[in-house]
Design an enzyme around this catalytic site. Structure first.
Site, PDB file in Angstrom:
ATOM      1  N   GLN A 239       0.823  -1.206   0.000  1.00 38.59           N
ATOM      2  CA  GLN A 239       0.000   0.000   0.000  1.00 38.59           C
ATOM      3  C   GLN A 239       0.861   1.262   0.000  1.00 38.59           C
ATOM      4  OE1 GLN A 239      -3.298  -1.928   2.892  1.00 38.59           O
ATOM      5  NE2 GLN A 239      -3.732   0.203   2.462  1.00 38.59           N
ATOM      6  N   ARG A 386      -9.712  -0.230   7.124  1.00 37.79           N
ATOM      7  CA  ARG A 386     -10.637   0.686   6.448  1.00 37.79           C
ATOM      8  C   ARG A 386     -10.970   1.897   7.316  1.00 37.79           C
ATOM      9  NH1 ARG A 386     -14.466  -1.059   1.684  1.00 37.79           N
ATOM     10  NH2 ARG A 386     -14.854   1.012   0.895  1.00 37.79           N
ATOM     11  N   CYS A 387      -9.918   2.482   7.882  1.00 38.38           N
ATOM     12  CA  CYS A 387     -10.118   3.725   8.622  1.00 38.38           C
ATOM     13  C   CYS A 387      -8.793   4.426   8.721  1.00 38.38           C
ATOM     14  CB  CYS A 387     -10.673   3.460  10.018  1.00 38.38           C
ATOM     15  SG  CYS A 387      -9.474   2.756  11.159  1.00 38.38           S
ATOM     16  N   GLU A 762     -13.287   5.411   3.750  1.00 44.87           N
ATOM     17  CA  GLU A 762     -13.321   4.789   5.065  1.00 44.87           C
ATOM     18  C   GLU A 762     -14.472   5.272   5.924  1.00 44.87           C
ATOM     19  OE1 GLU A 762      -9.293   5.823   5.851  1.00 44.87           O
ATOM     20  OE2 GLU A 762      -8.567   3.943   5.038  1.00 44.87           O
TER      21      GLU A 762
END
Lengths: 808, 284
Positions: A239, A386-387, A762
């Site tokens: 990522q 996802r945050c 997110e």
């Protein structure tokens, strides 16, 4: 010159910002033509895989690799002893700790990497793994962080001095051998004083369970060391490819210009692919040792059990208020279970991420947060699933505390939120825990949400349901889940955000080709977000060339400008800003070229959609396409040929997307089965680049929120055995379990972002988890429920009903 | 998730299958759809040096509906059961149950023979077959023999089939009366938290017969004769339902797992059975 199309048509032709442009990536993905790391196949490529520990805590007394080396096709078996001379048996973590690459005398969690078997194919590697004989001496296992802080069992002997004293960690003093750090924010004494003197105080202890991002594609890499030219190429599920390049250089000693990191297509990341894993290091070493490319790909169990869990926060809160419901103070303590190594992926100065956004969307004058990080015999990780860095934990905490306070006050939870929201005119708003919220209009969003779902009607229906239930007419309760969240995304300003000393700016480099098309490269990397689609839209609007004529390229460190990658919803806030700023540099030069071509002064032309026009004489213009060609074929006095630009953008602040969610749920008290009847999600992510992609992101984030709230967990037994290592037990919802989502929006642009955008990927996860959880808990509120922990799977919901006496 | 090395065979007829079984004994396993065995091999929990694929063996893929019985070949898939033109008319419970197994992709491959022969207590078909009093035909070196489903299951993955025998078909009498297959699961594709198969007949508002079997609540499927007996002669009023559930509780023996503790499973088993009985009764 005259146009035969209208200005509106020229705008449409660009497919710029605000257009639901179809995703350009999908042509390859829907035809099975994606190129993922496991699609990389090189001549002579070898495969590596791990011998993993079956024990959660054990000393290793011997490793015998002889039998494994006899397996046809097995070429090498690496152990810590082989890596030690290279100084690679341990590696630094993103959190300032260090982590074993291969077990160095002991193991600290089940599944830990013990030896790396390198073979000609996967089958030989698997056969070799079976035959590596490891002798373990079991040690007492600690899976509870509170027990860890009171135990004589030392998990990390390497972090205790010979005289028994405890040296400071990366984040200051440690109070026990199994303690990692204490981190705090806000004002301790004033907060305690406010709460001690408050008329109304609600307290609650909650556990945000351990879970896992579980991307469909697991982690993996291919390392290829070219011994002739000394260059290492590393393909992988990264990522943050540039950060990986720098880390590999720092720990391997290979000069950074000799390392090329490539992130090909990535099948979801959700935070799981931010960190550096032993598989990467072992693949690189194995390629150096063998002179051949080496591939390592996790299977599902490896992924769930070893690489990068999320959450595992034990949170205790106190919230004080006036009898009318005005919140006066908030106190939060977290005991954070980090597992065997502190490998959290947070900006360096934030060992608990942005947990200090836990005052949420509310004007809370006084607050204090304290977080204790603890070692246990569980897998390391602590990533932002996802945050943005621990924001899910923070928002879950405050959105539960609001509900608990509403119960204490015997007040409607929607109204309690409304009277405590930060008001529109208070922005920019500095919160008690330090963040400066850039913008917001919470009341408008909340009112729109409640009106759309007919909130009062739902409450009336719920009240009737309770009457019917008590009369024996139904066995289903109705829950109304509310959440209002504020995200903090776009890490971040270099002055306070870095990872391993790398400032968290991002970048974009644009080259306009002579015929009026372009390529733009960024320091980010899409894992499904659709960057190739949306960044081209930003550029289309900024430079007036059609999005369809702009290629977006990411993920190759030899070509892309340096950036910190994609996670924490930072791509649009940071790289998106860089893209706009680079586009504006292009436009500045284009203006000079246009003025020259039109034989007027630079200031006498202005930009109009896809061209520069002479002010007051719009029939005189040069299109961007014409200007691009001129940049390459005209000798323009005072201007270099070509049309290129690069921008490195250091954001002045984070962005603060927000949203209002409502969930309506029916719960079968006899079976514990919840049924989601309605889910309404209003998101405000500022300027909307591609509404279709936003909607897709909201659907995906909500589905992962549903998963976490209703069953997804990484659970351990007392021996540290992971009980949820396969998709049989680790809950990934299918289409069947997912409700129809209603999406909505308001638009409150970020005042400091060049295009006013904030990031959205997110938000639905951050806001969705408390919304689903609050719906479950709200159903039981009329029967005395105050708080129950997630995940709300069937048996735990049943247990709540049972404990409230609803089974007769 | 990489299996150990194995030899793969694809014989054309049952004689070929049986001779391979005779030759390799315990080292050989037959495979129909492979949906249980292959994951076990990949996890290296099943050691199968010789894998015998039944797909090319003829005569195992038919559904025959006779005047009083139904004959289903071992290679008939769950999807075949769902799609078959006449089967749901004579035995609708088969379709109702098959639709609750896994998802369409799995149902295209998963077979009834594999489902009942493997002895996995999580599988749905074994309990259903006990409810329907099905008879399994197994073929061995000495020819064929019949084993009632209610006598087939001994423990988890342990059945009355010998290692050198192959389950070739399932035979059931036309079910009578009302039916229901009720299953609670955590998600699509999951095994049951609790499931109940019910066939029930009535005359003039009185229960004449009731057959009840429960799934994933013991190390074998549980045919609860006592639960059925508690209903015969009643009008399935609340007292009768409670008596049947109490009788069923006496026969099951659930264990705690990620689906929940024993108390929860017992409770849900009762709820599921009650719902199955009510639905079956309404259809009788």
């Amino acid at each position: 010159m005259k146009d035969d199309i209208t200005r509106e048509e020229r705008v449409d032709n660009l497919k710029g910002m605000g257009c639901s442009r179809k995703r350009v990536e999908d042509a390859r993905f829907t035809q099975g033509k994606g190129n993922y790391v496991d699609d990389v196949k090189l001549d002579g490529m070898l495969f590596g895989d791990f011998v993993r520990s079956p024990y959660a805590h054990a000393r290793i007394t011997n490793i015998d690799t002889a039998a494994a080396l006899e397996v046809p096709g097995v070429l090498a078996v690496l152990t810590a002893a082989d890596l030690e001379p290279l100084g690679l048996h341990w590696m630094p973590t993103l959190a300032g700790d260090k982590q074993m690459v291969l077990a160095d005398g002991k193991v600290l969690f089940q599944g830990q990497e013990v030896a790396f078997v390198v073979a000609e194919d996967r089958y030989a590697a698997a056969d070799g793994i079976e035959l590596v004989e490891v002798e373990y001496e079991e040690l007492p296992v600690i899976v509870d962080p509170f027990e860890a802080l009171n135990s004589d069992v030392v998990l990390r002997e390497d972090l205790v001095a010979e005289d028994g004293s405890i040296p400071d960690g990366a984040h200051g003093p440690r109070k026990h051998p199994n303690h990692i750090f204490t981190w705090d924010a806000g004002d301790k004494e004033p907060t305690e004083e406010v709460i001690a003197n408050a008329e109304i105080v609600a307290e609650e202890t909650m556990y945000y369970h351990r879970t896992h991002p579980c991307p469909l594609e697991t982690c993996g890499c291919v390392a290829s060391m070219d011994k002739v030219n000394g260059k290492l190429t590393l393909w992988g599920t990264f990522q943050a490819p540039h950060a990986i390049r720098t880390v590999v250089s720092l720990i391997s000693g290979i000069e950074e210009h000799n390392i090329r990191v490539i992130s090909p297509d990535i099948g979801g990341g959700f935070g799981n692919k931010v960190g550096a894993y032993p598989g990467y290091v072992c693949s690189v070493v194995a390629s150096i040792v063998t002179g051949k490319p080496v591939k390592w790909i996790e299977d599902r169990m490896d992924n769930l059990m070893t690489t990068a869990f999320a959450r595992d926060y034990h949170m205790t809160g106190k919230i004080s208020a006036t009898p009318e419901g005005k919140i006066t103070g908030l106190h939060c303590h977290v005991t954070a279970d980090h597992g065997g190594f502190d490998a959290c992926a947070d900006p360096t100065k934030f060992p608990a991420g942005f947990m200090n956004i836990c005052t949420g969307s509310y004007d809370i004058p006084t607050a204090y947060l304290e977080v204790d990080g603890v070692y246990t015999n569980k897998a390391p990780g602590g990533v932002s699933y996802r945050c943005s860095f621990r924001v899910t934990e923070a928002v879950y905490f405050i959105e539960r505390m609001i509900e608990v306070l509403a119960i204490k006050l015997n007040m409607d939870a929607a109204e309690l939120r409304r009277i405590n929201f930060i008001k529109k005119e208070q922005f920019p708003y500095t919160a008690a825990l330090g963040w400066e919220y850039d913008s917001g209009d919470y009341h408008t969003a909340w009112d729109k949400a409640l009106k759309t779902v007919d909130y009062d009607g739902l409450r009336a229906e719920q009240a009737q349901r309770v009457v019917d239930f008590k009369a024996g007419k139904t066995r289903k309760l109705m829950g109304i889940g509310l959440s209002f969240f504020t995200e903090i995304v776009g890490a971040g300003p270099v002055k306070n955000c870095d990872i391993l000393g790398l400032g968290m700016f991002d970048s974009c480099e644009i080259r306009i080709h002579p015929t009026g098309s372009a390529i733009a490269r960024l320091g980010t990397i899409s894992q499904g977000q659709g960057h190739a689609t949306t960044f081209a839209q930003i550029l289309a609007s900024e430079i007036g060339l059609p999005a369809d004529s702009i290629t977006i390229e990411e993920g190759d460190t030899d070509t892309a400008p340096y950036g910190l990658g994609t996670y924490g919803s930072r791509s649009t806030p940071v790289a998106g800003a860089a893209t706009a700023m680079a586009g504006r540099k292009i436009r500045t030069k284009a203006q000079m070229i246009a003025a020259y071509l039109l034989e007027v002064h630079d200031n006498d032309v202005e930009f109009d959609v896809d061209r520069f026009v002479v002010k007051g004489a719009s029939e005189k213009f040069k299109t961007m396409k014409e200007i691009a060609f001129a940049a390459y074929n005209q000798a323009i006095p005072g201007l270099e040929p070509g049309l290129e630009a690069v921008s490195y953008y250091d954001p002045p602040n984070m962005t603060y997307p927000f949203g209002a969610y409502v969930c309506v749920m029916d719960i079968d008290v006899d079976t514990g089965v919840p049924e989601i009847r309605r889910f309404y999600a209003l998101d405000d992510c500022g300027t909307r680049i591609n509404p279709m992609i936003i909607e897709g992101q909201v659907h995906g984030g909500l589905t992962e929120a549903l998963a976490v709230a209703l069953g997804q967990e990484i659970a351990y037994d007392d021996m540290g055995n992971c009980k949820t290592g396969t998709l049989m037990d680790f809950f990934l919802p299918t289409a069947w379990e997912v409700p129809n989502y209603e999406t909505d929006f308001t638009v409150t642009p970020s005042p400091h972002h060049p295009i006013g955008a904030k990031g959205v990927g997110e938000s639905p996860h951050v806001g969705g988890v408390p919304c689903f959880s609050n719906a479950v808990q709200d159903a039981f509120r009329p029967f005395g429920n105050i708080h129950t922990n997630m995940p709300h799977d069937h048996w735990r919901i049943w247990k709540t009903a049972n404990e409230l006496g609803l089974h007769g | 998730m990489i299996p150990a090395e194995f030899e793969y065979y694809r014989p054309k007829d049952m004689a070929g299958v049986l001779s391979l079984l005779e030759e390799h004994g315990d080292d050989a396993r037959v495979m129909a759809g492979g949906h249980s065995l292959i994951p076990m091999m990949k996890l290296r929990m099943a050691d199968v040096p010789h894998l015998i694929d039944l797909q090319d063996v003829g005569g195992l893929s038919n559904i025959e509906i006779n005047s009083d019985s139904i004959h289903i070949g071992a290679l008939v898939t769950q999807s075949d059961i769902v799609e078959h033109a006449g089967l749901a008319d004579v035995a609708p419970i088969l379709r109702e149950a098959a639709l609750q197994i896994a998802d369409p992709q799995v149902r295209y491959m998963g077979t009834i023979g594999g489902n009942v022969a493997n002895g996995d207590p999580g599988n749905d078909m074994p309990g259903l077959m006990q409810c329907l009093d099905a008879v399994f035909t197994v073929a061995g070196a000495d020819g064929e023999r019949q084993i009632p489903a209610r006598d087939f299951y001994e423990a988890a993955y342990m059945t009355a089939r010998e290692d050198d025998e192959v389950l070739t078909s399932v035979t059931i009498a036309h079910p009578q009366g009302g039916y229901a297959y009720e299953k609670q699961k955590r998600k699509i594709g999951d095994y049951a938290t609790a499931a109940a198969a019910v066939q029930i007949t009535k005359e003039g508002g009185t229960c004449v017969s009731a057959s009840i079997a429960m799934t994933n609540l013991s190390d074998t499927p549980v045919y609860s004769e006592a639960a059925g007996a508690a209903l015969v002669g009643t009008s399935l009023n609340d007292a009768a339902l409670s008596a049947a559930i109490a009788a069923m509780w006496g026969d099951i023996d659930p264990t705690e797992d990620n689906r929940g503790p024993i108390a929860f499973k017992n409770h849900v088993a009762g709820v599921i059975l009650r719902r199955a009985l009510e639905r079956a009764w309404s259809r009788a």
